[in-house]
Motif scaffolding. Structure first.
Motif, PDB file in Angstrom:
ATOM      1  N   MET A   1       0.778  -1.234   0.000  1.00 29.22           N
ATOM      2  CA  MET A   1       0.000   0.000   0.000  1.00 29.22           C
ATOM      3  C   MET A   1       0.819   1.301   0.000  1.00 29.22           C
ATOM      4  SD  MET A   1      -3.414  -1.004   2.194  1.00 29.22           S
ATOM      5  CE  MET A   1      -4.296   0.479   1.699  1.00 29.22           C
ATOM      6  N   PRO A   2       2.000   1.365   0.634  1.00 32.65           N
ATOM      7  CA  PRO A   2       2.731   2.641   0.603  1.00 32.65           C
ATOM      8  C   PRO A   2       2.976   3.158  -0.817  1.00 32.65           C
ATOM      9  CG  PRO A   2       3.669   1.211   2.273  1.00 32.65           C
ATOM     10  CD  PRO A   2       2.670   0.385   1.516  1.00 32.65           C
ATOM     11  N   HIS A   3       3.445   2.285  -1.695  1.00 30.14           N
ATOM     12  CA  HIS A   3       3.712   2.698  -3.077  1.00 30.14           C
ATOM     13  C   HIS A   3       2.418   3.080  -3.789  1.00 30.14           C
ATOM     14  CE1 HIS A   3       5.485   2.923  -7.017  1.00 30.14           C
ATOM     15  NE2 HIS A   3       4.718   1.949  -7.473  1.00 30.14           N
ATOM     16  N   LYS A   4       1.351   2.314  -3.549  1.00 28.10           N
ATOM     17  CA  LYS A   4       0.061   2.594  -4.191  1.00 28.10           C
ATOM     18  C   LYS A   4      -0.506   3.933  -3.722  1.00 28.10           C
ATOM     19  CE  LYS A   4      -0.288  -1.123  -6.715  1.00 28.10           C
ATOM     20  NZ  LYS A   4      -0.274  -1.003  -8.198  1.00 28.10           N
ATOM     21  N   LEU A   5      -0.284   4.265  -2.453  1.00 27.94           N
ATOM     22  CA  LEU A   5      -0.770   5.551  -1.943  1.00 27.94           C
ATOM     23  C   LEU A   5      -0.011   6.710  -2.599  1.00 27.94           C
ATOM     24  CD1 LEU A   5      -2.624   7.105  -0.016  1.00 27.94           C
ATOM     25  CD2 LEU A   5      -0.836   6.919   1.736  1.00 27.94           C
ATOM     26  N   GLU A   6       1.295   6.556  -2.735  1.00 23.67           N
ATOM     27  CA  GLU A   6       2.088   7.584  -3.426  1.00 23.67           C
ATOM     28  C   GLU A   6       1.566   7.810  -4.839  1.00 23.67           C
ATOM     29  OE1 GLU A   6       6.385   7.733  -3.339  1.00 23.67           O
ATOM     30  OE2 GLU A   6       6.404   6.339  -1.638  1.00 23.67           O
ATOM     31  N   GLU A   7       1.305   6.727  -5.549  1.00 29.00           N
ATOM     32  CA  GLU A   7       0.793   6.828  -6.920  1.00 29.00           C
ATOM     33  C   GLU A   7      -0.552   7.554  -6.939  1.00 29.00           C
ATOM     34  OE1 GLU A   7       0.585   2.838  -8.394  1.00 29.00           O
ATOM     35  OE2 GLU A   7       2.659   2.839  -9.105  1.00 29.00           O
ATOM     36  N   LEU A   8      -1.421   7.227  -5.979  1.00 27.22           N
ATOM     37  CA  LEU A   8      -2.738   7.864  -5.912  1.00 27.22           C
ATOM     38  C   LEU A   8      -2.600   9.368  -5.697  1.00 27.22           C
ATOM     39  CD1 LEU A   8      -5.862   7.797  -5.673  1.00 27.22           C
ATOM     40  CD2 LEU A   8      -5.537   7.353  -3.226  1.00 27.22           C
ATOM     41  N   ILE A   9      -1.756   9.762  -4.759  1.00 24.38           N
ATOM     42  CA  ILE A   9      -1.577  11.188  -4.455  1.00 24.38           C
ATOM     43  C   ILE A   9      -1.009  11.925  -5.666  1.00 24.38           C
ATOM     44  CG2 ILE A   9      -0.331  12.851  -3.005  1.00 24.38           C
ATOM     45  CD1 ILE A   9      -0.489  10.705  -0.753  1.00 24.38           C
ATOM     46  N   ASP A  10      -0.039  11.311  -6.343  1.00 27.76           N
ATOM     47  CA  ASP A  10       0.515  11.918  -7.558  1.00 27.76           C
ATOM     48  C   ASP A  10      -0.577  12.134  -8.604  1.00 27.76           C
ATOM     49  OD1 ASP A  10       3.137  12.229  -6.736  1.00 27.76           O
ATOM     50  OD2 ASP A  10       3.751  10.226  -7.440  1.00 27.76           O
ATOM     51  N   THR A  11      -1.432  11.135  -8.758  1.00 26.46           N
ATOM     52  CA  THR A  11      -2.524  11.230  -9.735  1.00 26.46           C
ATOM     53  C   THR A  11      -3.486  12.350  -9.364  1.00 26.46           C
ATOM     54  OG1 THR A  11      -2.394   8.862 -10.221  1.00 26.46           O
ATOM     55  CG2 THR A  11      -4.436   9.979 -10.825  1.00 26.46           C
TER      56      THR A  11
ATOM     57  N   ASN B   1      -2.911  14.986  -7.529  1.00 27.80           N
ATOM     58  CA  ASN B   1      -2.261  16.290  -7.653  1.00 27.80           C
ATOM     59  C   ASN B   1      -2.056  16.716  -9.107  1.00 27.80           C
ATOM     60  OD1 ASN B   1      -2.174  16.479  -4.888  1.00 27.80           O
ATOM     61  ND2 ASN B   1      -0.005  15.940  -4.706  1.00 27.80           N
ATOM     62  N   GLU B   2      -1.878  15.745  -9.997  1.00 25.20           N
ATOM     63  CA  GLU B   2      -1.704  16.056 -11.411  1.00 25.20           C
ATOM     64  C   GLU B   2      -3.029  16.417 -12.086  1.00 25.20           C
ATOM     65  OE1 GLU B   2       0.149  12.645 -13.097  1.00 25.20           O
ATOM     66  OE2 GLU B   2       2.053  12.949 -12.042  1.00 25.20           O
ATOM     67  N   GLU B   3      -4.102  15.742 -11.657  1.00 27.62           N
ATOM     68  CA  GLU B   3      -5.392  15.904 -12.327  1.00 27.62           C
ATOM     69  C   GLU B   3      -6.269  16.973 -11.684  1.00 27.62           C
ATOM     70  OE1 GLU B   3      -7.187  12.075 -12.262  1.00 27.62           O
ATOM     71  OE2 GLU B   3      -5.804  11.201 -13.743  1.00 27.62           O
ATOM     72  N   ASN B   4      -5.852  17.491 -10.558  1.00 29.33           N
ATOM     73  CA  ASN B   4      -6.733  18.345  -9.776  1.00 29.33           C
ATOM     74  C   ASN B   4      -5.983  19.593  -9.333  1.00 29.33           C
ATOM     75  OD1 ASN B   4      -8.548  19.401  -7.897  1.00 29.33           O
ATOM     76  ND2 ASN B   4      -9.248  17.368  -7.263  1.00 29.33           N
ATOM     77  N   ASN B   5      -6.586  20.745  -9.540  1.00 30.89           N
ATOM     78  CA  ASN B   5      -5.980  21.984  -9.045  1.00 30.89           C
ATOM     79  C   ASN B   5      -5.949  22.018  -7.524  1.00 30.89           C
ATOM     80  OD1 ASN B   5      -5.548  23.042 -11.605  1.00 30.89           O
ATOM     81  ND2 ASN B   5      -7.643  23.866 -11.722  1.00 30.89           N
TER      82      ASN B   5
END
Length: 465
Positions: free
Chosen positions: A89-99, A101-105
């Protein structure tokens, strides 16, 4: 100015999801956007029983990440689940947050993680995001977690969390009640691999506590003054209950059967025994039948929650002719709107596994308890109910480890025949109610915490720890 956007992540268990979901709703009420992150399996369960989308005013989105197990694998195997969560889950959470932050102002400005998901606090620090830990259980339990190194140093547990003497009594401070080493929340499992895996979660929780200046707890000093005194950095914000904000509870894994409220309406005031053992307790068939017959022998109306999977057998099997004999005196449901049930004037007492959510719900409604703990923190909570608050009784097992029908009948009669328990319960209710009322300690702390979240959104740079 950056708007607050809080990512909330609970441990994937019913007793963890509900209180942090309640916290999330308090944030939404203050105009804060929330992304609520469950595991994929938990997400499906919660979504199937969730409130309408507009209940959150469009400010809460529910998302999920995998826990690393296959869909068919057993999530009640805490050894397997704990290892998989830490690995995946740690890596998956990082990926989620990146997504996000990239898709959302509206980028994530703060992460609130369940104390049993300490790895998420590490992720927040790594990604330079403000962070806070939330403890959904009793502070007494958290105190034992935070004291684990002292327990090792004192020769009570080994480096893997295993008690060296299961019957040894532990007292973390002079004013806290003693508990058996075997009843430590991570040590109550029958096999050492599970104890060791859960103890790793404990280690992560303690490490994470050093990485955040906020450790908020679903409790009050009115209930646990000694535990809060031992660790004064812990902040009370509880009890977090939907009934306190006059709303509906969210986060359930099963569909509530609200028809039992109509049945309660037909019962006399203070007459009904309410029996519920949470989401995890499992009985063997012998114990299940003894409980059923004990309720029958009590000769009182009862409302009993028998959830799917409550017995080791595929389907719970009642004694022959049982349902016909108890008739309308007994109401059996698969899941209940518990906060509403416990607030109902017909309910006289609560036969409970003593999970912390259930304990708080009973306490805030002034109900006496019959304690039937199953595992983890429930033994701590039973100690407080019986010996500190003195609002309930426990059961004695026979030579075969069974709580018999006669024992159940006897304890029901003793509890409801002595008004002292009800008086103590009402007194405890008043103390807790004062904490969550405007001006109370929990109310003030929660307000300050929400203000901090709003202030942090203007500066998402890492704060010092």
């Amino acid at each position: 100015m950056t708007k607050p956007h809080v990512l909330v992540i609970p441990y994937p268990a019913q007793g963890h999801v509900i209180p942090i979901m309640e916290l999330a709703q308090r944030l939404v009420m203050q105009g804060i956007k929330v992304t609520f992150v469950n595991t994929d399996v938990t997400h499906k369960l919660v979504k199937s029983n969730s409130l309408e989308k507009d209940a959150f005013g469009g400010l809460m989105q529910m998302v999920s990440i995998p826990d690393g197990l296959e869909p068919w694998e057993d999530r009640t195997d805490l050894c397997k689940l704990s290892k998989s969560v830490l690995r995946t889950m740690p890596h998956k959470l990082e990926e989620l947050i990146d997504t996000i932050n990239e898709e959302n102002n509206n980028k994530v400005t703060c992460i609130i993680a369940d104390g049993c998901m300490g790895w998420a606090i590490k992720v927040a620090k790594k990604m330079r995001i403000s962070r806070a830990a939330f403890w959904p259980a009793s502070v007494c339990t958290l105190a034992s977690v935070l004291s684990y190194q002292k327990l090792i140093d004192d020769g009570i547990i080994n480096n893997n969390g295993m008690p060296l003497n299961h019957d040894q009594m532990i007292q973390l401070s002079e004013t806290m009640p003693p508990i058996k080493a075997a009843d430590l929340s991570w040590a109550c499992f029958e096999d050492s691999p599970t104890v060791e895996a859960v103890f790793q979660v404990v280690r992560e929780a303690v490490e994470a506590s050093r990485l955040t200046k906020w450790y908020i707890c679903n409790s009050t000093t009115e209930l646990e003054v000694a535990a809060f005194s031992l660790y004064p950095q812990l902040l009370q914000i509880g009890p977090l209950l939907a009934s306190n904000r006059l709303g509906d509870q969210a986060g359930h894994f099963w569909q509530e059967d609200s028809t039992c409220l109509e049945w309660l309406d037909q019962q006399k005031p203070c007459s009904v025994i309410y029996i519920a053992f949470g989401s995890f307790t499992i009985f063997n068939q012998t114990q299940f039948e003894e409980l059923a017959l004990g309720l029958e022998l009590s000769n009182r109306p009862f409302l009993w929650v028998v959830r799917p999977g409550m017995t080791k057998e595929t389907t719970a099997s009642f004694p022959d002719g049982y349902v016909e004999r108890v008739g309308s005196r007994g109401r059996i449901v698969s899941w209940a709107p518990q906060q509403k049930v416990l607030a109902h004037p017909s309910v006289a007492c609560f036969v409970s596994h003593c999970g912390w959510n259930s304990t708080l719900e009973g306490v805030t409604n002034g109900l006496p308890f019959l304690c039937w703990p199953y595992f983890a923190d429930q033994f701590h909570n039973e100690t407080y109910i019986r010996h500190i608050w003195k609002t309930g009784l426990g059961f004695n097992k026979d030579e075969g480890g069974i709580i018999t029908r006669g024992e159940i009948k006897s304890k029901v009669e003793k509890l409801l025949g002595d008004n002292t328990f009800r008086v103590k319960a009402m007194d405890t209710k008043e103390k807790v109610t004062s904490a969550i009322a405007k001006g109370g300690g929990s109310h003030k702390n929660l307000s300050n915490f929400i203000e901090w979240i709003q202030e942090e959104s203007t500066d998402t740079q890492e704060y010092s720890t």
